[in-house]
Design a protein around this motif. Structure first.
Motif, PDB file in Angstrom:
ATOM      1  N   ASP A 199       0.838  -1.200  -0.136  1.00 56.17           N
ATOM      2  CA  ASP A 199       0.098   0.026  -0.007  1.00 56.17           C
ATOM      3  C   ASP A 199       0.814   1.280  -0.065  1.00 56.17           C
ATOM      4  N   VAL A 200       1.992   1.277   0.789  1.00 52.72           N
ATOM      5  CA  VAL A 200       2.885   2.319   0.666  1.00 52.72           C
ATOM      6  C   VAL A 200       3.245   2.338  -0.728  1.00 52.72           C
ATOM      7  N   ALA A 201       3.741   1.670  -1.294  1.00 53.98           N
ATOM      8  CA  ALA A 201       4.380   1.692  -2.852  1.00 53.98           C
ATOM      9  C   ALA A 201       3.160   2.231  -3.700  1.00 53.98           C
ATOM     10  N   ALA A 202       1.982   1.777  -3.195  1.00 52.99           N
ATOM     11  CA  ALA A 202       0.701   2.330  -4.267  1.00 52.99           C
ATOM     12  C   ALA A 202       0.546   4.065  -3.924  1.00 52.99           C
ATOM     13  N   TYR A 203       0.638   4.117  -2.586  1.00 54.77           N
ATOM     14  CA  TYR A 203       0.586   5.727  -2.426  1.00 54.77           C
ATOM     15  C   TYR A 203       1.814   6.471  -3.108  1.00 54.77           C
ATOM     16  N   GLU A 204       2.956   5.860  -2.962  1.00 53.31           N
ATOM     17  CA  GLU A 204       4.082   6.571  -3.495  1.00 53.31           C
ATOM     18  C   GLU A 204       4.009   6.773  -5.293  1.00 53.31           C
ATOM     19  N   GLN A 205       3.448   5.348  -5.745  1.00 51.56           N
ATOM     20  CA  GLN A 205       3.331   5.862  -7.266  1.00 51.56           C
ATOM     21  C   GLN A 205       2.225   6.608  -7.587  1.00 51.56           C
ATOM     22  N   MET A 206       1.120   6.809  -6.724  1.00 49.89           N
ATOM     23  CA  MET A 206      -0.148   7.748  -6.688  1.00 49.89           C
ATOM     24  C   MET A 206       0.751   9.124  -6.990  1.00 49.89           C
ATOM     25  N   LEU A 207       1.556   9.587  -5.886  1.00 47.18           N
ATOM     26  CA  LEU A 207       1.807  10.739  -5.632  1.00 47.18           C
ATOM     27  C   LEU A 207       3.047  11.229  -6.818  1.00 47.18           C
ATOM     28  N   VAL A 208       3.679  10.191  -7.276  1.00 51.34           N
ATOM     29  CA  VAL A 208       4.595  10.381  -8.236  1.00 51.34           C
ATOM     30  C   VAL A 208       4.033  10.827  -9.485  1.00 51.34           C
ATOM     31  N   ASP A 209       2.731   9.870  -9.838  1.00 49.18           N
ATOM     32  CA  ASP A 209       1.992  10.297 -11.052  1.00 49.18           C
ATOM     33  C   ASP A 209       1.517  11.612 -10.863  1.00 49.18           C
ATOM     34  N   LEU A 210       1.066  11.839  -9.807  1.00 52.60           N
ATOM     35  CA  LEU A 210       0.375  13.248  -9.568  1.00 52.60           C
ATOM     36  C   LEU A 210       1.510  14.352  -9.769  1.00 52.60           C
ATOM     37  N   SER A 211       2.672  14.232  -9.356  1.00 50.79           N
ATOM     38  CA  SER A 211       3.696  15.433  -9.451  1.00 50.79           C
ATOM     39  C   SER A 211       4.103  15.373 -11.038  1.00 50.79           C
ATOM     40  N   GLN A 212       4.029  14.587 -11.838  1.00 47.03           N
ATOM     41  CA  GLN A 212       4.170  14.778 -13.298  1.00 47.03           C
ATOM     42  C   GLN A 212       2.883  15.174 -14.053  1.00 47.03           C
ATOM     43  N   THR A 213       1.745  15.585 -13.631  1.00 48.51           N
ATOM     44  CA  THR A 213       0.583  16.200 -14.451  1.00 48.51           C
ATOM     45  C   THR A 213       0.772  17.673 -14.437  1.00 48.51           C
ATOM     46  N   GLY A 214       0.079  18.065 -15.554  1.00 52.56           N
ATOM     47  CA  GLY A 214      -0.079  19.682 -15.989  1.00 52.56           C
ATOM     48  C   GLY A 214      -0.842  20.258 -14.708  1.00 52.56           C
ATOM     49  N   GLU A 215      -1.821  19.500 -14.301  1.00 52.68           N
ATOM     50  CA  GLU A 215      -2.696  20.157 -13.077  1.00 52.68           C
ATOM     51  C   GLU A 215      -2.099  20.471 -11.836  1.00 52.68           C
ATOM     52  N   TRP A 216      -1.096  19.501 -11.713  1.00 50.20           N
ATOM     53  CA  TRP A 216      -0.297  19.676 -10.286  1.00 50.20           C
ATOM     54  C   TRP A 216       0.665  20.896 -10.504  1.00 50.20           C
ATOM     55  N   ALA A 217       1.203  21.305 -11.623  1.00 51.00           N
ATOM     56  CA  ALA A 217       2.127  22.106 -12.133  1.00 51.00           C
ATOM     57  C   ALA A 217       1.452  23.308 -11.852  1.00 51.00           C
ATOM     58  N   GLU A 218       0.151  23.438 -12.360  1.00 49.87           N
ATOM     59  CA  GLU A 218      -0.637  24.743 -12.121  1.00 49.87           C
ATOM     60  C   GLU A 218      -0.935  24.873 -10.644  1.00 49.87           C
ATOM     61  N   THR A 219      -1.152  23.936  -9.715  1.00 49.75           N
ATOM     62  CA  THR A 219      -1.687  24.108  -8.407  1.00 49.75           C
ATOM     63  C   THR A 219      -0.333  24.685  -7.709  1.00 49.75           C
ATOM     64  N   ARG A 220       0.866  24.029  -8.094  1.00 50.08           N
ATOM     65  CA  ARG A 220       2.060  24.660  -7.431  1.00 50.08           C
ATOM     66  C   ARG A 220       2.402  25.920  -7.766  1.00 50.08           C
ATOM     67  N   ALA A 221       2.184  26.422  -9.018  1.00 50.72           N
ATOM     68  CA  ALA A 221       2.152  27.777  -9.324  1.00 50.72           C
ATOM     69  C   ALA A 221       1.404  28.636  -8.824  1.00 50.72           C
ATOM     70  N   THR A 222       0.228  28.307  -8.683  1.00 52.08           N
ATOM     71  CA  THR A 222      -0.683  29.103  -7.802  1.00 52.08           C
ATOM     72  C   THR A 222      -0.591  29.405  -6.308  1.00 52.08           C
ATOM     73  N   ASN A 223       0.194  28.284  -5.830  1.00 53.04           N
ATOM     74  CA  ASN A 223       0.519  28.446  -4.341  1.00 53.04           C
ATOM     75  C   ASN A 223       1.822  28.904  -3.937  1.00 53.04           C
ATOM     76  N   LYS A 224       2.771  29.141  -5.225  1.00 54.43           N
ATOM     77  CA  LYS A 224       4.044  29.631  -5.285  1.00 54.43           C
ATOM     78  C   LYS A 224       4.897  28.398  -4.323  1.00 54.43           C
ATOM     79  N   TRP A 225       4.813  27.117  -4.636  1.00 52.96           N
ATOM     80  CA  TRP A 225       5.434  25.936  -4.059  1.00 52.96           C
ATOM     81  C   TRP A 225       6.500  25.564  -4.959  1.00 52.96           C
ATOM     82  N   GLU A 226       7.536  25.060  -4.673  1.00 54.92           N
ATOM     83  CA  GLU A 226       8.622  24.319  -5.509  1.00 54.92           C
ATOM     84  C   GLU A 226       8.480  23.092  -5.658  1.00 54.92           C
ATOM     85  N   PRO A 227       8.865  22.543  -6.688  1.00 53.70           N
ATOM     86  CA  PRO A 227       8.818  20.969  -6.638  1.00 53.70           C
ATOM     87  C   PRO A 227       9.955  20.304  -5.954  1.00 53.70           C
ATOM     88  N   LEU A 228       9.633  19.239  -5.184  1.00 48.52           N
ATOM     89  CA  LEU A 228      10.795  18.535  -4.460  1.00 48.52           C
ATOM     90  C   LEU A 228       9.962  17.170  -4.220  1.00 48.52           C
TER      91      LEU A 228
END
Length: 327
Positions: A272-301
């Motif tokens: 389950d930890v591996a599934a959560y990891e994959q889910m969040l890694v997948d999220l980090s690569q989406t354009g939608e998440w890039a827009e969310t980060r930009a809106t909140n002034k967050w840097e990717p890490l």
């Protein structure tokens, strides 16, 4: 003042994080995506934890990576009540991710928390965020220099609120500013709140609180509404799209960032930890998440797996020094 977090912790991590993410995505052992997720938020509404969990959750749903069943704000003890429950009552948190950040390390080191990150299953770091200091829009303090001078000359009158407990992120940020400015750390009047929203309310409603230290993202709405004036941010260079000076550009040699990420309950299976990891890694690569980060002034890490455990251990070493001085 040396940049303890950036130099000792964050240097070269983005490169290794990418390698870790690639290894995770190419391994055949990763479990299927988790369809339903609950989020445990150790603080109140409006703070960094709350903002991050809800932003991740809404973007997971927008990208069809998961369905979010619940957001639970579990306040108290500067986040300690939620962590203790998460660590010792794991059965209650099946399918739950707890959002956490740099204060997880700080409060364990200072003894505020009886538990630490080893009492959970670390899943992924997702972002880093910078800190800021702000005053009411009608404040007499127009610049960071003026605010610091008042803190030095009249410390008993200069109450500064933060959205986290003593010896945690916002308090440490204030301590770094004071130390770099030659202010006695024992003279600081720090007022801890349960989240950035409560800290702002104290400053805007009462008058006793003269300034607020919080994450940039938590202060943006109030700044854009004309309620507050941001005097400085803790980044090395000005943040893209924001017209706020850095501490360094004003002669205060402080650069400091806060990571935020997600942890599973200690009873969570490795699959389950591996599934959560994959889910969040997948999220980090989406354009939608890039827009969310930009809106909140967050840097990717993005950090997962063994690299994440090493990262958290390095944080303990890097933050121990300033915490001992601030006490």
């Amino acid at each position: 003042m040396p940049d303890i977090t950036k130099r000792a912790v964050f240097q070269n991590l983005k490169t290794s994080a990418v390698a870790a993410a690639v290894a995770l995505m190419t391994s055949g052992a990763v479990a299927a995506k988790t369809p339903n997720v609950n989020f445990l938020i150790p603080g109140g509404a409006g703070g960094g934890w709350d903002t991050t969990a809800r932003a991740v959750g809404s973007t997971l749903e927008a990208t069809d990576l998961a369905t979010v069943s619940n957001y639970e704000n579990f306040t108290g003890g500067g986040g300690g009540r939620a962590l203790a429950s998460f660590a010792t009552e794991a059965g209650k948190y099946d399918g739950t991710l707890m959002v956490q950040s740099t204060p997880l390390i700080m409060r364990a080191l200072s003894g505020v928390y009886k538990n630490d990150w080893r009492d959970t299953k670390p899943v992924a770091i997702m972002i880093s965020a910078y800190q800021a200091i702000a005053v009411p829009a009608d404040s007499e303090y127009q610049t960071l220099e003026q605010l610091i001078a008042a803190m030095r000359d009249n410390p008993k009158d200069m109450v500064v609120a933060g959205g986290s407990g003593r010896l945690s992120l916002d308090h440490v940020t204030l301590g770094l500013i004071a130390q770099a400015s030659g202010i006695d750390l024992n003279s600081l009047r720090y007022s801890p709140a349960e989240g950035g929203g409560e800290a702002l309310d104290r400053m805007l409603d009462g008058g006793q609180v003269k300034a607020v230290v919080s994450g940039v993202g938590e202060l943006l709405a109030a700044a854009e509404a004309g309620k507050i004036r941001i005097l400085g941010v803790s980044s090395e260079a000005p943040l893209s799209g924001l017209d706020y000076p850095t501490f360094k550009s004003q002669g205060v040699d402080v650069v400091f960032s806060n990571w935020r990420g997600f942890f599973a309950a200690p009873s969570t299976s490795d699959a389950d930890v591996a599934a959560y990891e994959q889910m969040l890694v997948d999220l980090s690569q989406t354009g939608e998440w890039a827009e969310t980060r930009a809106t909140n002034k967050w840097e990717p890490l993005v950090i997962v797996g063994d690299e994440l455990d090493a990262f958290l251990a390095s944080q303990e070493a890097a933050l121990g020094d300033i915490l001992s001085k601030l006490q």
